[in-house]
Design a protein around this motif. Structure first.
Motif, PDB file in Angstrom:
ATOM      1  N   LEU A 136     -10.655 -14.696   5.673  1.00 53.94           N
ATOM      2  CA  LEU A 136     -11.371 -15.284   6.808  1.00 53.94           C
ATOM      3  C   LEU A 136     -12.578 -14.455   7.250  1.00 53.94           C
ATOM      4  CD1 LEU A 136      -8.338 -16.393   9.015  1.00 53.94           C
ATOM      5  CD2 LEU A 136      -9.688 -17.784   7.414  1.00 53.94           C
ATOM      6  N   ALA A 137     -12.501 -13.145   7.041  1.00 56.49           N
ATOM      7  CA  ALA A 137     -13.582 -12.252   7.486  1.00 56.49           C
ATOM      8  C   ALA A 137     -13.868 -11.218   6.402  1.00 56.49           C
ATOM      9  CB  ALA A 137     -13.198 -11.575   8.794  1.00 56.49           C
ATOM     10  N   PRO A 138     -14.441 -11.655   5.276  1.00 59.64           N
ATOM     11  CA  PRO A 138     -14.683 -10.725   4.168  1.00 59.64           C
ATOM     12  C   PRO A 138     -15.617  -9.576   4.553  1.00 59.64           C
ATOM     13  CG  PRO A 138     -15.764 -12.833   3.769  1.00 59.64           C
ATOM     14  CD  PRO A 138     -14.907 -13.005   4.986  1.00 59.64           C
ATOM     15  N   GLN A 139     -16.406  -9.765   5.607  1.00 55.80           N
ATOM     16  CA  GLN A 139     -17.252  -8.670   6.071  1.00 55.80           C
ATOM     17  C   GLN A 139     -16.417  -7.582   6.744  1.00 55.80           C
ATOM     18  OE1 GLN A 139     -16.985 -11.671   7.447  1.00 55.80           O
ATOM     19  NE2 GLN A 139     -16.854 -11.443   9.657  1.00 55.80           N
ATOM     20  N   ALA A 140     -15.209  -7.925   7.203  1.00 55.27           N
ATOM     21  CA  ALA A 140     -14.336  -6.961   7.877  1.00 55.27           C
ATOM     22  C   ALA A 140     -13.481  -6.187   6.881  1.00 55.27           C
ATOM     23  CB  ALA A 140     -13.445  -7.667   8.891  1.00 55.27           C
ATOM     24  N   VAL A 141     -12.917  -6.874   5.876  1.00 53.78           N
ATOM     25  CA  VAL A 141     -12.027  -6.239   4.899  1.00 53.78           C
ATOM     26  C   VAL A 141     -12.579  -6.489   3.503  1.00 53.78           C
ATOM     27  CG1 VAL A 141      -9.703  -6.178   3.925  1.00 53.78           C
ATOM     28  CG2 VAL A 141     -10.005  -6.505   6.379  1.00 53.78           C
ATOM     29  N   LYS A 142     -12.943  -5.409   2.820  1.00 55.64           N
ATOM     30  CA  LYS A 142     -13.495  -5.519   1.475  1.00 55.64           C
ATOM     31  C   LYS A 142     -12.394  -5.636   0.427  1.00 55.64           C
ATOM     32  CE  LYS A 142     -16.718  -3.189  -1.623  1.00 55.64           C
ATOM     33  NZ  LYS A 142     -17.596  -2.030  -1.781  1.00 55.64           N
ATOM     34  N   SER A 143     -11.355  -4.778   0.552  1.00 53.97           N
ATOM     35  CA  SER A 143     -10.262  -4.836  -0.410  1.00 53.97           C
ATOM     36  C   SER A 143      -8.999  -4.198   0.157  1.00 53.97           C
ATOM     37  CB  SER A 143     -10.640  -4.129  -1.720  1.00 53.97           C
ATOM     38  OG  SER A 143     -10.801  -2.742  -1.502  1.00 53.97           O
ATOM     39  N   ILE A 144      -7.869  -4.573  -0.447  1.00 57.00           N
ATOM     40  CA  ILE A 144      -6.562  -4.042  -0.061  1.00 57.00           C
ATOM     41  C   ILE A 144      -5.840  -3.648  -1.340  1.00 57.00           C
ATOM     42  CG2 ILE A 144      -4.360  -4.546   1.052  1.00 57.00           C
ATOM     43  CD1 ILE A 144      -5.963  -6.842   2.511  1.00 57.00           C
ATOM     44  N   GLU A 145      -5.320  -2.429  -1.366  1.00 64.68           N
ATOM     45  CA  GLU A 145      -4.616  -1.926  -2.538  1.00 64.68           C
ATOM     46  C   GLU A 145      -3.254  -1.388  -2.103  1.00 64.68           C
ATOM     47  OE1 GLU A 145      -5.144   1.744  -5.735  1.00 64.68           O
ATOM     48  OE2 GLU A 145      -6.744   1.303  -4.325  1.00 64.68           O
ATOM     49  N   ILE A 146      -2.194  -1.805  -2.790  1.00 60.70           N
ATOM     50  CA  ILE A 146      -0.869  -1.255  -2.515  1.00 60.70           C
ATOM     51  C   ILE A 146      -0.741   0.049  -3.298  1.00 60.70           C
ATOM     52  CG2 ILE A 146       1.615  -1.552  -2.821  1.00 60.70           C
ATOM     53  CD1 ILE A 146       1.286  -4.474  -2.177  1.00 60.70           C
ATOM     54  N   LEU A 147      -0.531   1.143  -2.564  1.00 59.37           N
ATOM     55  CA  LEU A 147      -0.384   2.458  -3.179  1.00 59.37           C
ATOM     56  C   LEU A 147       1.071   2.785  -3.484  1.00 59.37           C
ATOM     57  CD1 LEU A 147      -2.846   4.455  -0.888  1.00 59.37           C
ATOM     58  CD2 LEU A 147      -3.320   3.389  -3.103  1.00 59.37           C
ATOM     59  N   GLU A 148       1.980   2.303  -2.628  1.00 58.17           N
ATOM     60  CA  GLU A 148       3.420   2.507  -2.794  1.00 58.17           C
ATOM     61  C   GLU A 148       4.136   1.276  -2.280  1.00 58.17           C
ATOM     62  OE1 GLU A 148       4.931   6.024  -0.808  1.00 58.17           O
ATOM     63  OE2 GLU A 148       3.062   7.078  -1.166  1.00 58.17           O
ATOM     64  N   GLY A 149       5.252   0.934  -2.901  1.00 54.91           N
ATOM     65  CA  GLY A 149       6.098  -0.131  -2.392  1.00 54.91           C
ATOM     66  C   GLY A 149       5.805  -1.495  -2.975  1.00 54.91           C
ATOM     67  N   ASP A 150       6.525  -2.486  -2.410  1.00 56.80           N
ATOM     68  CA  ASP A 150       6.461  -3.860  -2.913  1.00 56.80           C
ATOM     69  C   ASP A 150       5.976  -4.859  -1.866  1.00 56.80           C
ATOM     70  OD1 ASP A 150       8.585  -3.923  -1.155  1.00 56.80           O
ATOM     71  OD2 ASP A 150      10.080  -4.512  -2.653  1.00 56.80           O
ATOM     72  N   GLY A 151       5.401  -4.351  -0.787  1.00 53.70           N
ATOM     73  CA  GLY A 151       4.935  -5.226   0.288  1.00 53.70           C
ATOM     74  C   GLY A 151       5.869  -5.252   1.477  1.00 53.70           C
ATOM     75  N   GLY A 152       7.081  -4.709   1.307  1.00 54.94           N
ATOM     76  CA  GLY A 152       8.044  -4.667   2.405  1.00 54.94           C
ATOM     77  C   GLY A 152       7.980  -3.351   3.159  1.00 54.94           C
ATOM     78  N   VAL A 153       9.050  -3.073   3.892  1.00 53.72           N
ATOM     79  CA  VAL A 153       9.138  -1.837   4.670  1.00 53.72           C
ATOM     80  C   VAL A 153       8.958  -0.633   3.742  1.00 53.72           C
ATOM     81  CG1 VAL A 153      10.682  -0.413   6.085  1.00 53.72           C
ATOM     82  CG2 VAL A 153      10.579  -2.886   6.437  1.00 53.72           C
ATOM     83  N   GLY A 154       8.156   0.330   4.178  1.00 56.49           N
ATOM     84  CA  GLY A 154       7.865   1.520   3.399  1.00 56.49           C
ATOM     85  C   GLY A 154       6.616   1.407   2.542  1.00 56.49           C
ATOM     86  N   THR A 155       6.080   0.209   2.419  1.00 58.62           N
ATOM     87  CA  THR A 155       4.873   0.010   1.621  1.00 58.62           C
ATOM     88  C   THR A 155       3.698   0.733   2.270  1.00 58.62           C
ATOM     89  OG1 THR A 155       5.602  -2.113   0.741  1.00 58.62           O
ATOM     90  CG2 THR A 155       3.227  -1.741   0.790  1.00 58.62           C
ATOM     91  N   VAL A 156       2.889   1.378   1.434  1.00 66.87           N
ATOM     92  CA  VAL A 156       1.656   2.023   1.896  1.00 66.87           C
ATOM     93  C   VAL A 156       0.489   1.304   1.231  1.00 66.87           C
ATOM     94  CG1 VAL A 156       0.295   4.156   1.946  1.00 66.87           C
ATOM     95  CG2 VAL A 156       2.793   4.253   2.231  1.00 66.87           C
ATOM     96  N   GLN A 157      -0.450   0.851   2.058  1.00 71.80           N
ATOM     97  CA  GLN A 157      -1.627   0.142   1.576  1.00 71.80           C
ATOM     98  C   GLN A 157      -2.880   0.942   1.927  1.00 71.80           C
ATOM     99  OE1 GLN A 157      -1.015  -3.256   4.153  1.00 71.80           O
ATOM    100  NE2 GLN A 157      -0.626  -4.554   2.374  1.00 71.80           N
ATOM    101  N   LYS A 158      -3.882   0.820   1.085  1.00 71.46           N
ATOM    102  CA  LYS A 158      -5.200   1.346   1.408  1.00 71.46           C
ATOM    103  C   LYS A 158      -6.093   0.142   1.661  1.00 71.46           C
ATOM    104  CE  LYS A 158      -8.916   4.392  -0.126  1.00 71.46           C
ATOM    105  NZ  LYS A 158      -9.376   5.305  -1.201  1.00 71.46           N
ATOM    106  N   ILE A 159      -6.641   0.072   2.871  1.00 68.41           N
ATOM    107  CA  ILE A 159      -7.499  -1.031   3.260  1.00 68.41           C
ATOM    108  C   ILE A 159      -8.921  -0.489   3.355  1.00 68.41           C
ATOM    109  CG2 ILE A 159      -8.001  -2.762   5.029  1.00 68.41           C
ATOM    110  CD1 ILE A 159      -4.967  -2.462   5.816  1.00 68.41           C
TER     111      ILE A 159
END
Length: 159
Positions: free
Chosen positions: A34-57
């Motif tokens: 919805l706002a590509p100017q706000a978020v360029k990319s999202i990368e999961i560094l650890e985990g599967d998307g659930g609790v404990g997941t670490v993302q780099k935004i």
């Protein structure tokens, strides 16, 4: 270490289950859409998307921040509670250890009450600037309106 807590409450015309699915379960991807100017990319560094997941935004060019690392702490689908922490990045300075967010959605008529609590974990007895809090609240309100408008225009999404 000090902890500065900020609470806010707002309403939405979207029911809790649908809003939770859009914001907590798919929020980062939906905002990137919805706002590509706000978020360029999202990368999961650890985990599967659930609790404990670490993302780099990585934020877009118009953002005041370059990136953050976000850790998902709680996903409670039954009670519509979502907790995460910003643990690294431009939003974290030499005076802030981490910022923890808790969002709870409560049914209200045909919509929701959104209760949000932010905990700024500071290094030492640093006080959080009121202008920073105001800017953060305005950004959250703007993103919520984008999501609400999308859900109103796409009645079949996130049911």
């Amino acid at each position: 270490m000090g902890v500065f807590t900020y609470e806010s409450e707002t309403t939405s015309v979207i029911p809790p289950a649908r809003l939770f699915n859009a914001t907590a379960l798919d929020g980062d991807e939906l905002i990137a859409k919805l706002a590509p100017q706000a978020v360029k990319s999202i990368e999961i560094l650890e985990g599967d998307g659930g609790v404990g997941t670490v993302q780099k935004i990585i934020f877009g060019e118009g953002s005041t921040n370059g990136y953050v690392k976000k850790r998902i702490d709680v996903i409670d689908k039954d009670n519509f509670v979502y907790k995460y922490s910003m643990i690294e990045g431009d939003a974290i300075s030499e005076t802030i250890e981490k910022i923890s967010y808790e969002t709870t959605l409560v049914a209200s008529g045909s919509g929701s009450i959104i209760k949000r609590t932010c905990h700024y974990h500071t290094k030492g007895d640093v006080e959080i600037n009121e202008e920073h809090l105001k800017a953060s609240k305005e950004k959250s309100s703007h993103l919520l309106k984008l999501v609400e408008n999308y859900l109103l225009e796409h009645q079949d999404a996130y049911n």
